[in-house]
Design a protein around this motif. Sequence first.
Motif, PDB file in Angstrom:
ATOM      1  N   GLY A 191      13.735  19.859   6.927  1.00  0.00           N
ATOM      2  CA  GLY A 191      13.660  20.499   5.625  1.00  0.00           C
ATOM      3  C   GLY A 191      13.444  19.520   4.480  1.00  0.00           C
ATOM      4  N   GLU A 192      13.324  18.233   4.795  1.00  0.00           N
ATOM      5  CA  GLU A 192      13.149  17.224   3.764  1.00  0.00           C
ATOM      6  C   GLU A 192      11.708  17.190   3.248  1.00  0.00           C
ATOM      7  OE1 GLU A 192      16.304  13.690   4.573  1.00  0.00           O
ATOM      8  OE2 GLU A 192      14.618  13.778   5.973  1.00  0.00           O
ATOM      9  N   LEU A 193      11.590  16.835   1.982  1.00  0.00           N
ATOM     10  CA  LEU A 193      10.293  16.640   1.357  1.00  0.00           C
ATOM     11  C   LEU A 193       9.678  15.371   1.928  1.00  0.00           C
ATOM     12  CD1 LEU A 193       8.254  17.379  -0.905  1.00  0.00           C
ATOM     13  CD2 LEU A 193       9.639  15.947  -2.436  1.00  0.00           C
ATOM     14  N   VAL A 194       8.471  15.467   2.490  1.00  0.00           N
ATOM     15  CA  VAL A 194       7.799  14.305   3.069  1.00  0.00           C
ATOM     16  C   VAL A 194       6.924  13.694   1.974  1.00  0.00           C
ATOM     17  CG1 VAL A 194       6.293  13.465   4.894  1.00  0.00           C
ATOM     18  CG2 VAL A 194       7.828  15.380   5.352  1.00  0.00           C
ATOM     19  N   LEU A 195       7.420  12.575   1.406  1.00  0.00           N
ATOM     20  CA  LEU A 195       6.717  11.965   0.278  1.00  0.00           C
ATOM     21  C   LEU A 195       5.532  11.109   0.705  1.00  0.00           C
ATOM     22  CD1 LEU A 195       9.510  10.959  -2.235  1.00  0.00           C
ATOM     23  CD2 LEU A 195       7.691  12.631  -2.541  1.00  0.00           C
ATOM     24  N   GLY A 196       5.678  10.344   1.775  1.00  0.00           N
ATOM     25  CA  GLY A 196       4.564   9.510   2.212  1.00  0.00           C
ATOM     26  C   GLY A 196       5.013   8.204   2.820  1.00  0.00           C
ATOM     27  N   ASP A 197       4.054   7.272   2.868  1.00  0.00           N
ATOM     28  CA  ASP A 197       4.250   5.995   3.565  1.00  0.00           C
ATOM     29  C   ASP A 197       4.061   4.824   2.611  1.00  0.00           C
ATOM     30  OD1 ASP A 197       4.348   7.587   5.887  1.00  0.00           O
ATOM     31  OD2 ASP A 197       2.194   7.372   6.193  1.00  0.00           O
TER      32      ASP A 197
ATOM     33  N   LEU B 279       7.032   5.345  -7.020  1.00  0.00           N
ATOM     34  CA  LEU B 279       6.407   6.029  -8.153  1.00  0.00           C
ATOM     35  C   LEU B 279       5.021   6.545  -7.783  1.00  0.00           C
ATOM     36  CD1 LEU B 279       7.629   3.716 -11.020  1.00  0.00           C
ATOM     37  CD2 LEU B 279       8.390   6.055 -10.534  1.00  0.00           C
ATOM     38  N   HIS B 280       4.270   5.769  -7.003  1.00  0.00           N
ATOM     39  CA  HIS B 280       2.972   6.268  -6.511  1.00  0.00           C
ATOM     40  C   HIS B 280       3.180   7.517  -5.646  1.00  0.00           C
ATOM     41  CE1 HIS B 280       0.091   3.424  -7.993  1.00  0.00           C
ATOM     42  NE2 HIS B 280       0.654   2.383  -7.386  1.00  0.00           N
ATOM     43  N   LEU B 281       4.183   7.490  -4.772  1.00  0.00           N
ATOM     44  CA  LEU B 281       4.430   8.643  -3.899  1.00  0.00           C
ATOM     45  C   LEU B 281       4.828   9.882  -4.685  1.00  0.00           C
ATOM     46  CD1 LEU B 281       6.319   7.118  -0.818  1.00  0.00           C
ATOM     47  CD2 LEU B 281       3.849   7.348  -1.201  1.00  0.00           C
ATOM     48  N   MET B 282       5.320   9.677  -5.907  1.00  0.00           N
ATOM     49  CA  MET B 282       5.716  10.801  -6.754  1.00  0.00           C
ATOM     50  C   MET B 282       4.668  11.107  -7.831  1.00  0.00           C
ATOM     51  SD  MET B 282       9.861  10.296  -6.992  1.00  0.00           S
ATOM     52  CE  MET B 282       9.891   8.538  -7.367  1.00  0.00           C
ATOM     53  N   GLY B 283       3.449  10.598  -7.624  1.00  0.00           N
ATOM     54  CA  GLY B 283       2.326  11.005  -8.455  1.00  0.00           C
ATOM     55  C   GLY B 283       1.923  10.078  -9.581  1.00  0.00           C
TER      56      GLY B 283
ATOM     57  N   LEU C 167       0.859  -1.183   0.000  1.00  0.00           N
ATOM     58  CA  LEU C 167       0.000   0.000   0.000  1.00  0.00           C
ATOM     59  C   LEU C 167       0.894   1.231   0.000  1.00  0.00           C
ATOM     60  CD1 LEU C 167      -2.658  -0.994   2.700  1.00  0.00           C
ATOM     61  CD2 LEU C 167      -3.013  -0.847   0.221  1.00  0.00           C
ATOM     62  N   SER C 168       0.470   2.238  -0.712  1.00  0.00           N
ATOM     63  CA  SER C 168       1.209   3.498  -0.785  1.00  0.00           C
ATOM     64  C   SER C 168       0.285   4.618  -0.330  1.00  0.00           C
ATOM     65  CB  SER C 168       1.648   3.776  -2.223  1.00  0.00           C
ATOM     66  OG  SER C 168       2.345   2.689  -2.758  1.00  0.00           O
ATOM     67  N   PHE C 169       0.809   5.491   0.508  1.00  0.00           N
ATOM     68  CA  PHE C 169       0.037   6.612   1.020  1.00  0.00           C
ATOM     69  C   PHE C 169       0.807   7.911   0.730  1.00  0.00           C
ATOM     70  CE2 PHE C 169      -1.136   2.948   3.595  1.00  0.00           C
ATOM     71  CZ  PHE C 169      -2.510   2.971   3.484  1.00  0.00           C
ATOM     72  N   PRO C 170       0.591   8.493  -0.455  1.00  0.00           N
ATOM     73  CA  PRO C 170       1.289   9.732  -0.812  1.00  0.00           C
ATOM     74  C   PRO C 170       0.841  10.895   0.067  1.00  0.00           C
ATOM     75  CG  PRO C 170       0.220   8.730  -2.734  1.00  0.00           C
ATOM     76  CD  PRO C 170      -0.274   8.009  -1.526  1.00  0.00           C
ATOM     77  N   MET C 171       1.780  11.764   0.382  1.00  0.00           N
ATOM     78  CA  MET C 171       1.479  12.955   1.167  1.00  0.00           C
ATOM     79  C   MET C 171       1.272  14.177   0.272  1.00  0.00           C
ATOM     80  SD  MET C 171       1.370  11.989   4.282  1.00  0.00           S
ATOM     81  CE  MET C 171       1.463  13.509   5.200  1.00  0.00           C
ATOM     82  N   ILE C 172       1.591  14.029  -1.024  1.00  0.00           N
ATOM     83  CA  ILE C 172       1.525  15.155  -1.948  1.00  0.00           C
ATOM     84  C   ILE C 172       0.663  14.766  -3.148  1.00  0.00           C
ATOM     85  CG2 ILE C 172       2.888  16.687  -3.444  1.00  0.00           C
ATOM     86  CD1 ILE C 172       5.310  15.889  -1.607  1.00  0.00           C
ATOM     87  N   ASP C 173      -0.187  15.684  -3.575  1.00  0.00           N
ATOM     88  CA  ASP C 173      -0.957  15.484  -4.807  1.00  0.00           C
ATOM     89  C   ASP C 173      -0.199  16.164  -5.946  1.00  0.00           C
ATOM     90  OD1 ASP C 173      -3.113  14.082  -3.691  1.00  0.00           O
ATOM     91  OD2 ASP C 173      -4.085  15.951  -3.065  1.00  0.00           O
ATOM     92  N   PHE C 174       0.327  15.347  -6.845  1.00  0.00           N
ATOM     93  CA  PHE C 174       1.052  15.866  -7.998  1.00  0.00           C
ATOM     94  C   PHE C 174       0.067  16.077  -9.153  1.00  0.00           C
ATOM     95  CE2 PHE C 174       4.454  13.995  -5.589  1.00  0.00           C
ATOM     96  CZ  PHE C 174       5.600  14.676  -5.950  1.00  0.00           C
ATOM     97  N   GLU C 175       0.088  17.274  -9.751  1.00  0.00           N
ATOM     98  CA  GLU C 175      -0.709  17.490 -10.958  1.00  0.00           C
ATOM     99  C   GLU C 175      -0.116  16.699 -12.108  1.00  0.00           C
ATOM    100  OE1 GLU C 175      -1.900  21.332 -12.353  1.00  0.00           O
ATOM    101  OE2 GLU C 175      -2.165  22.047 -10.290  1.00  0.00           O
TER     102      GLU C 175
ATOM    103  N   ASP D 169       4.161  23.246   3.378  1.00  0.00           N
ATOM    104  CA  ASP D 169       3.549  22.132   4.086  1.00  0.00           C
ATOM    105  C   ASP D 169       4.004  20.769   3.569  1.00  0.00           C
ATOM    106  OD1 ASP D 169       2.170  22.496   1.655  1.00  0.00           O
ATOM    107  OD2 ASP D 169       0.315  21.680   2.471  1.00  0.00           O
ATOM    108  N   ALA D 170       4.752  20.729   2.481  1.00  0.00           N
ATOM    109  CA  ALA D 170       5.246  19.471   1.932  1.00  0.00           C
ATOM    110  C   ALA D 170       6.591  19.075   2.540  1.00  0.00           C
ATOM    111  CB  ALA D 170       5.383  19.577   0.415  1.00  0.00           C
ATOM    112  N   PHE D 171       7.154  19.952   3.380  1.00  0.00           N
ATOM    113  CA  PHE D 171       8.482  19.720   3.926  1.00  0.00           C
ATOM    114  C   PHE D 171       8.437  19.582   5.443  1.00  0.00           C
ATOM    115  CE2 PHE D 171       8.905  21.816  -0.113  1.00  0.00           C
ATOM    116  CZ  PHE D 171       9.956  21.135  -0.715  1.00  0.00           C
ATOM    117  N   ASP D 172       9.275  18.705   5.958  1.00  0.00           N
ATOM    118  CA  ASP D 172       9.404  18.541   7.405  1.00  0.00           C
ATOM    119  C   ASP D 172      10.023  19.830   7.969  1.00  0.00           C
ATOM    120  OD1 ASP D 172      11.012  17.965   9.894  1.00  0.00           O
ATOM    121  OD2 ASP D 172      10.054  16.005   9.647  1.00  0.00           O
ATOM    122  N   PRO D 173       9.365  20.463   8.931  1.00  0.00           N
ATOM    123  CA  PRO D 173       9.880  21.736   9.437  1.00  0.00           C
ATOM    124  C   PRO D 173      11.226  21.608  10.154  1.00  0.00           C
ATOM    125  CG  PRO D 173       7.966  21.028  10.702  1.00  0.00           C
ATOM    126  CD  PRO D 173       8.107  20.079   9.559  1.00  0.00           C
ATOM    127  N   ASP D 174      11.514  20.430  10.690  1.00  0.00           N
ATOM    128  CA  ASP D 174      12.787  20.247  11.399  1.00  0.00           C
ATOM    129  C   ASP D 174      13.942  19.921  10.461  1.00  0.00           C
ATOM    130  OD1 ASP D 174      11.614  20.721  13.917  1.00  0.00           O
ATOM    131  OD2 ASP D 174      10.953  18.631  14.037  1.00  0.00           O
TER     132      ASP D 174
END
Length: 170
Positions: free
Chosen positions: A95-101, A133-137, A67-75, A88-93
């Motif tokens: 600075g990394e892009l949070v792609l998902g689970d 690939l799912h996490l990247m849209g 199962l893939s759980f993307p955190m970002i909706d890619f157009e 909101d796509a980046f971890d505030p601590d």
Amino acid sequence: MTLNLDKEFPGEISFDYEETAKQVISAALDWEDCPYEAEVSLVLTTDEDIRSTNAQFRKIDRVTDVLSFPMIDFETPGDFSFLEEREDAFDPDSGELVLGDIMIAIPRMREQANTYGHSEIREYAFLIAHSMLHLMGYDHMTEEEAAIMEEKQEAILEHLGIRRIERTDL
């Protein structure tokens, strides 16, 4: 790249699953020219737990391999350009892009490796590449989308030298 790994599966895994995951995740990010350091969470679990999660989040009450759980909706799949404006796509601590689970059912992964006649490490790497690939849209709802994903999955694995037939006992 940060990998948050949670091994909930109680049994042994016969290969270095953490290092393999890091290699595949990094290769997928590189293949898609991700300009950011990224964070991915990976849960290795049982058939029962993935079935429960599948029922809860997708309303499909059956075991699945991943199962893939993307955190970002890619157009546009793999197009990271719009993220510069999305704090909101980046971890505030970090600075990394949070792609998902990603969640992988280890028993199902083993069963599929046996069914397809290749090693467990190859099936595991394939599932991670697929999920990345799912996490990247990317998706595979149409034949065209599926063909694009399949080509990219194979290219990522080939780049890592993880080939379809690896078992020597066949």
